[in-house]
Design an enzyme around this catalytic site. Structure first.
Site, PDB file in Angstrom:
ATOM      1  N   SER A  56       0.856  -1.193   0.000  1.00 20.83           N
ATOM      2  CA  SER A  56       0.000   0.000   0.000  1.00 20.83           C
ATOM      3  C   SER A  56       0.887   1.235   0.000  1.00 20.83           C
ATOM      4  CB  SER A  56      -0.899   0.008   1.233  1.00 20.83           C
ATOM      5  OG  SER A  56      -1.509   1.285   1.317  1.00 20.83           O
ATOM      6  N   HIS A 107      -0.785  -0.885  -4.509  1.00 20.83           N
ATOM      7  CA  HIS A 107      -2.120  -0.561  -4.002  1.00 20.83           C
ATOM      8  C   HIS A 107      -2.194   0.942  -3.737  1.00 20.83           C
ATOM      9  CE1 HIS A 107      -5.906  -1.540  -1.888  1.00 20.83           C
ATOM     10  NE2 HIS A 107      -5.534  -0.652  -0.982  1.00 20.83           N
ATOM     11  N   ASP A 137      -4.448   3.998  -2.364  1.00 21.62           N
ATOM     12  CA  ASP A 137      -5.615   4.328  -1.547  1.00 21.62           C
ATOM     13  C   ASP A 137      -6.103   5.736  -1.862  1.00 21.62           C
ATOM     14  OD1 ASP A 137      -6.036   1.991   0.205  1.00 21.62           O
ATOM     15  OD2 ASP A 137      -3.972   2.404   0.824  1.00 21.62           O
ATOM     16  N   MET A 147      -8.754   8.441  -1.034  1.00 19.65           N
ATOM     17  CA  MET A 147      -9.689   8.806   0.047  1.00 19.65           C
ATOM     18  C   MET A 147     -10.136  10.254  -0.136  1.00 19.65           C
ATOM     19  SD  MET A 147      -7.741   7.245   3.357  1.00 19.65           S
ATOM     20  CE  MET A 147      -6.851   5.684   3.320  1.00 19.65           C
ATOM     21  N   HIS A 183      -8.033   1.623  -4.736  1.00 20.44           N
ATOM     22  CA  HIS A 183      -9.046   1.350  -3.712  1.00 20.44           C
ATOM     23  C   HIS A 183      -9.732   2.679  -3.403  1.00 20.44           C
ATOM     24  CE1 HIS A 183      -9.696   0.162   0.822  1.00 20.44           C
ATOM     25  NE2 HIS A 183     -10.832   0.279   0.159  1.00 20.44           N
ATOM     26  N   MET A 197     -11.968   4.904  -1.558  1.00 20.28           N
ATOM     27  CA  MET A 197     -12.704   5.171  -0.309  1.00 20.28           C
ATOM     28  C   MET A 197     -13.299   6.561  -0.451  1.00 20.28           C
ATOM     29  SD  MET A 197      -9.915   3.429   2.192  1.00 20.28           S
ATOM     30  CE  MET A 197      -8.667   3.508   0.913  1.00 20.28           C
ATOM     31  N   MET A 230     -12.139  -5.551   3.890  1.00 18.72           N
ATOM     32  CA  MET A 230     -11.343  -4.687   4.769  1.00 18.72           C
ATOM     33  C   MET A 230     -11.142  -5.373   6.116  1.00 18.72           C
ATOM     34  SD  MET A 230     -10.287  -2.062   3.197  1.00 18.72           S
ATOM     35  CE  MET A 230      -9.502  -1.247   4.594  1.00 18.72           C
ATOM     36  N   GLY A 250      -9.399   4.058   6.225  1.00 17.50           N
ATOM     37  CA  GLY A 250      -9.052   5.445   6.525  1.00 17.50           C
ATOM     38  C   GLY A 250      -7.565   5.674   6.790  1.00 17.50           C
ATOM     39  N   ASP A 295      -3.433   3.816   7.538  1.00 18.95           N
ATOM     40  CA  ASP A 295      -2.552   2.653   7.617  1.00 18.95           C
ATOM     41  C   ASP A 295      -2.114   2.454   9.066  1.00 18.95           C
ATOM     42  OD1 ASP A 295      -0.878   4.855   7.818  1.00 18.95           O
ATOM     43  OD2 ASP A 295       0.699   4.006   6.573  1.00 18.95           O
ATOM     44  N   ASP A 326      -7.084  -6.223   3.278  1.00 18.45           N
ATOM     45  CA  ASP A 326      -6.398  -4.936   3.377  1.00 18.45           C
ATOM     46  C   ASP A 326      -6.548  -4.384   4.790  1.00 18.45           C
ATOM     47  OD1 ASP A 326      -5.324  -2.427   2.944  1.00 18.45           O
ATOM     48  OD2 ASP A 326      -6.930  -1.718   1.633  1.00 18.45           O
ATOM     49  N   GLY A 327      -5.409  -4.213   5.460  1.00 17.78           N
ATOM     50  CA  GLY A 327      -5.409  -3.602   6.782  1.00 17.78           C
ATOM     51  C   GLY A 327      -4.768  -4.490   7.828  1.00 17.78           C
ATOM     52  N   GLY A 328      -3.621  -4.060   8.333  1.00 16.96           N
ATOM     53  CA  GLY A 328      -2.968  -4.793   9.413  1.00 16.96           C
ATOM     54  C   GLY A 328      -2.350  -6.115   9.003  1.00 16.96           C
ATOM     55  N   GLY A 360       0.827  -2.321   4.018  1.00 22.21           N
ATOM     56  CA  GLY A 360       1.475  -1.010   4.008  1.00 22.21           C
ATOM     57  C   GLY A 360       2.597  -0.944   5.011  1.00 22.21           C
ATOM     58  N   SER A 361       2.232  -0.748   6.272  1.00 18.73           N
ATOM     59  CA  SER A 361       3.268  -0.506   7.288  1.00 18.73           C
ATOM     60  C   SER A 361       4.200  -1.687   7.472  1.00 18.73           C
ATOM     61  CB  SER A 361       2.631  -0.100   8.620  1.00 18.73           C
ATOM     62  OG  SER A 361       1.472  -0.831   8.865  1.00 18.73           O
TER      63      SER A 361
END
Ligand code: 5RP
Ligand code: FE2
Length: 228
Positions: free
Chosen positions: A9, A34, A36, A38, A67, A69, A142, A147, A149, A176-178, A198-199
């Site tokens: 991401s 990816h 994002d 928003m 993606h 959002m 999700m 919203g 990362d 996606d997420g964590g 991402g992170s």
């Protein structure tokens, strides 16, 4: 045939050096990038839009997995297609009345249509989009509230992945997420084959190692599921 796709991401990258960050990720083995998008309305954060995708496209031939959002995804189809987006994933929560038209437009502009669900949205809401004559080609589940990362993975969201994988064995299912080395087993065993991270990738000293391990773990669960 399902394929493991690892999509860093770019939200966790250095946006001031987006082109070189994208190149670095591809050199590290990323399958997709990816992106994002928003709008500060559907989610409380504001990121990038078609102009940035257009600028990045000049620097990379990579698959740009967008993606959306945003509250009005329809407004972004034409600009993102012109900008060079590859995938266009909208949220079902804001597309209940016009998803058929949206999917038609996304495909007619040459992009891969996907639908995403927030953690609280029941999985049944996307069944009509998969069973339509003109179906979406990916579901993005999700695994955090959209919203930002760097959030904590919500394991209960994986029930939706299990249901989707059982019902649609060859569907691209993205999470996606964590996601990272501590959560990939849960996501891959549930049936996810496209992993956004991402992170965990950008925060690593060795992103190539993280990408290759994520990919290997996802692939190893394809074999486990076939044997079940
Ligand atoms: O859609 C997103 C947030 O809404 C991002 O793609 C996601 O959060 C990736 O970051 P991380 O892997 O750090 O959670
Ligand atoms: Fe995302």
């Amino acid at each position: 045939m399902l394929k493991a796709i690892i999509a860093p991401s770019m939200l966790s990258s250095d946006f001031a050096n987006l082109a070189s960050e994208a190149e670095r990720m591809i050199e590290c083995g990323a399958d997709w990038l990816h992106m994002d998008i928003m709008d500060g309305h559907f989610v409380p954060n504001l990121t990038i839009g078609a102009p940035v995708i257009q600028s990045l496209r000049k620097h990379t031939p990579a698959y740009l997995d967008c993606h959306l959002m945003v509250t009005n995804p329809m407004d972004h189809v034409e600009p993102l297609a012109k900008a060079g987006a590859s995938g266009f994933t909208f949220h079902i929560e804001v597309s209940k009345d016009n998803w058929q038209e949206l999917v038609h437009m996304i495909k007619s502009k040459g992009m891969k249509p996907g639908v995403s669900l927030k953690p609280g949205t029941p999985v049944e809401e996307v069944f009509p989009l998969l069973e339509s004559e003109n179906p979406v080609e990916m579901v993005l589940v999700m695994t955090v509230e959209p919203g930002f990362d760097g959030q904590k993975f919500l394991p209960e969201t994986l029930n939706k992945v299990c249901v989707l994988r059982k019902k649609y064995p060859s569907l691209d299912i993205e999470v996606d997420g964590g996601l990272g080395l501590s959560t990939i087993d849960a996501a891959a065993s549930a049936g996810a084959n496209c992993i956004v991270a991402g992170s965990s990738i950008f925060g690593s000293q060795n992103p190539a190692y993280v990408i290759s391990l994520l990919s290997k773990i996802v692939t190893s669960y394809f074999k486990v599921r076939v044997r079940r």
